[in-house]
Design a protein around this motif. Structure first.
Motif, PDB file in Angstrom:
ATOM      1  N   GLY A 283     -39.716  25.088  39.685  1.00  0.00           N
ATOM      2  CA  GLY A 283     -38.929  24.763  38.496  1.00  0.00           C
ATOM      3  C   GLY A 283     -39.792  24.650  37.257  1.00  0.00           C
TER       4      GLY A 283
ATOM      5  N   CYS B 131     -36.366  29.081  45.518  1.00  0.00           N
ATOM      6  CA  CYS B 131     -36.865  28.046  46.427  1.00  0.00           C
ATOM      7  C   CYS B 131     -36.172  28.192  47.766  1.00  0.00           C
TER       8      CYS B 131
ATOM      9  N   ASN C  79     -35.335  21.772  40.741  1.00  0.00           N
ATOM     10  CA  ASN C  79     -36.086  22.223  41.897  1.00  0.00           C
ATOM     11  C   ASN C  79     -36.747  21.032  42.603  1.00  0.00           C
TER      12      ASN C  79
ATOM     13  N   ASN D  24     -33.493  29.080  40.044  1.00  0.00           N
ATOM     14  CA  ASN D  24     -33.986  28.278  38.926  1.00  0.00           C
ATOM     15  C   ASN D  24     -33.901  29.124  37.664  1.00  0.00           C
TER      16      ASN D  24
ATOM     17  N   GLU E  89     -31.965  23.978  38.776  1.00  0.00           N
ATOM     18  CA  GLU E  89     -31.691  24.710  40.017  1.00  0.00           C
ATOM     19  C   GLU E  89     -30.194  24.657  40.228  1.00  0.00           C
TER      20      GLU E  89
END
Length: 438
Positions: free
Chosen positions: A151, A170, A199, A335, A352
Motif C-alpha cells: 500500500g 496483495c 493494505n 491497492n 485496498e
C-alpha cells in the motif's frame, strides 16, 4: 503480436508462481516474452530461476521466450506489463527489521510496525527509479506492484513517481476469499467479500456467495479457532466471540498484531529464542527451495513454495494483468488511489478495495463512509503511512520519528527514538537519503 512482461526481482523465489500463472493463462494472455531482471547480488538466484522457467515453458509447449538480465533499462524497452517483487537489502535486512524491535520488546514484523516502516524507506526510492525508467522506456505499460509494504509503495509511486499506471496487489484478500470458501464448502469464485481499508489493515464488511449474504454465518463459524485463513508467516489462533460479534466484520490475519498485540509479541519472542527471526526461518526455506529449483528434472512449481508467507501474490498479479489485457470487467481487490471511494480519506491516499478490472485499469467500487468502529484507526494508519512516504522520499528524520510515535506497534516516544536511531544505523547502506550532506 508481441506481448512482453518484465519481472523486476526475477530471481525471487516467487517467480516460478508467475511463470506458472502465465502458462496457465496463455490462451487468454498470450505473452511472448518474459524478461527476468535482477541486480548483481541476485545473479546466482536469477540464473537458477531462469533455467527453471525455461524448463517449465518447454514442458508446457507454449511459445514464450524467457530472458534474464541485470540491465533493467534494456529489459524495460517495449514492455507491456511490469511486475515488482524486490527486497532491498535482501533477507538479511528483513532479519534486522524483525530482530531489532524484538530486542526492545516491540513486535518485529517485516511489513508492520518499525520493521515495515524501514522496509518502505529502503524500497520506495528504488521503485521511484524504476518508475522514471518506465515513463521513458515503456510509458503505456502497467506496473503491478506486490513489493511490500504494497500500500505504501503504491501510494509513493502514484504521488511521486513519473509513471502513473500503477496497481498494488496483495495475497491477503485472496487468502481470505479462499479461506471463507473452505469454511462454507463452496467454490472460491462464488465468494465475494466487500473489502474496506488499507493494505494489511483491510476488513471484510460483507460476504456474498452467488449474491446471497453469508456475513453472519461466516462470522459465526470464525468463532471456531479451527476456521482460519492465515498465511504461513502469521500463526493465528482465532478471534474471540465478543470481538467478532461486536465488529461484525472479517478481520485480516495482520490485525492480530494490532488487536492481539501482547499475545503476538509473546509468540514472536518465543519463536525468536527457539528458532530465530521469521527471516532466518525463511532463509532456510529459500535455501531448500533453490536446491529444488536447480534440479534439472524439475519442470513445475514445487508445493514447498507455499511455506513462504507471500505465496499467491503472483497469482493475484496474473489475474490483474489478464483482466486488463482482455478487458474482462471482473471484480478484483487491489491497492489503488482513493479518489472519493472512501469519503473519510484523502483522494490521493491509496486504499485496498474492490475494483472493476478492465482495459483502462481498475475502477474502484464506491464505499462511502467508513463504519464508526474502524474509522479512527484506519485514519490513524493512513496518516502514519503518509508520514513514512514523505520520510522515504525526502530523507526526513522528523517525519520518520512522527510515524514511529503514532504507529500502534511502537507508540512510546523514547522507544520510537531508540528504534529510529538503531534501525537507521543498521540499514545505513540502503538509506542514503538520510545521510546526504545538506
Amino acid at each position: 503480436m508481441m506481448l512482453k512482461l518484465v519481472i523486476i526481482g526475477g530471481g525471487s523465489s516467487y517467480t516460478p508462481e508467475i511463470i506458472e500463472g502465465m502458462i496457465d493463462r496463455h490462451d487468454q494472455f498470450p505473452v511472448t516474452e518474459i524478461a527476468l531482471v535482477d541486480i548483481e547480488k541476485g545473479k546466482q538466484k536469477l540464473d537458477v530461476i531462469s533455467r527453471l522457467a525455461k524448463r517449465m515453458v518447454k514442458k508446457s509447449g507454449k511459445d514464450i521466450t524467457i530472458t534474464a538480465s541485470l540491465d533493467r533499462r534494456n529489459a524495460l524497452k517495449n514492455a507491456d506489463f511490469v511486475t515488482s517483487q524486490i527486497r532491498v537489502g535482501g533477507l538479511k535486512a528483513r532479519e534486522k527489521d524483525e530482530r531489532i524491535p524484538l530486542s526492545y520488546g516491540a513486535l518485529g514484523q517485516e511489513t508492520n510496525g518499525a520493521g515495515g516502516i524501514f522496509k518502505a524507506l529502503r524500497t520506495i526510492p528504488v521503485l521511484l527509479e524504476v518508475s522514471k525508467d518506465m515513463a521513458e522506456l515503456c510509458p503505456n505499460a502497467w506496473l503491478i506492484n506486490f513489493t511490500n509494504p504494497a500500500g505504501m509503495v503504491t501510494e509513493a509511486l502514484l504521488k511521486y513517481g513519473s509513471h502513473k499506471r500503477v496497481i498494488g496487489v496483495c495475497n491477503i484478500p485472496f487468502n481470505m476469499r479462499t479461506g471463507v470458501a473452505e469454511i462454507l464448502g463452496c467454490q472460491t469464485e462464488d465468494v465475494e467479500i466487500e473489502f474496506i481499508g488499507l493494505n494489511h489493515f483491510v476488513f471484510g464488511r460483507r460476504v456474498l456467495v452467488k449474491g446471497v449474504d453469508y456475513t453472519s454465518i461466516v462470522i459465526e463459524r470464525l468463532k471456531d479457532p479451527s476456521n482460519q485463513y492465515s498465511p504461513a508467516n502469521i500463526v493465528s489462533e482465532g478471534w474471540s466471540s465478543t470481538f467478532l460479534s461486536s465488529f461484525m466484520m472479517l478481520p485480516n490475519p495482520y490485525h492480530s498484531y494490532y488487536f492481539k498485540g501482547a499475545e503476538m509479541l509473546e509468540k514472536s519472542l518465543k519463536e525468536y529464542w527457539e528458532n530465530g527471526t521469521r527471516a532466518e526461518v525463511v532463509q532456510q526455506v529459500e535455501e531448500e527451495l533453490f536446491k529444488k529449483y536447480d534440479d534439472k528434472e524439475l519442470t513445475e512449481k514445487p508445493t514447498e513454495l507455499e511455506k513462504r508467507g507471500g505465496a499467491f501474490y503472483s497469482d493475484a498479479a496474473c489475474n490483474v494483468m489478464t483482466s486488463i489485457y482482455t478487458n474482462k470487467g471482473d471484480i478484483q481487490t487491489v491497492n489503488v488511489q482513493n479518489n472519493g471511494t472512501i469519503s473519510d480519506l484523502p483522494n490521493d491516499a491509496v486504499i485496498e478495495t474492490n475494483a472493476v478490472m478492465g482495459g483502462e485499469g481498475p475502477r474502484p467500487i464506491s464505499i462511502g463512509t467508513l463504519p464508526l468502529s474502524i474509522r479512527g484507526i484506519i485514519q490513524l494508519m493512513k496518516n502514519m503511512e503518509e508520514l513514512v512516504i514523505e520520510a522515504a522520499v525526502k530523507g526526513d528524520r522528523e517525519r520518520l520519528y512522527q510515524a514511529l510515535v503514532i504507529n500502534p506497534l511502537v507508540r512510546e516516544e523514547t522507544l520510537a527514538k531508540d528504534l529510529m536511531e538503531e534501525l537507521l544505523d543498521a540499514h545505513k547502506e540502503d538509506l542514503p537519503q538520510f545521510y546526504q550532506q545538506v
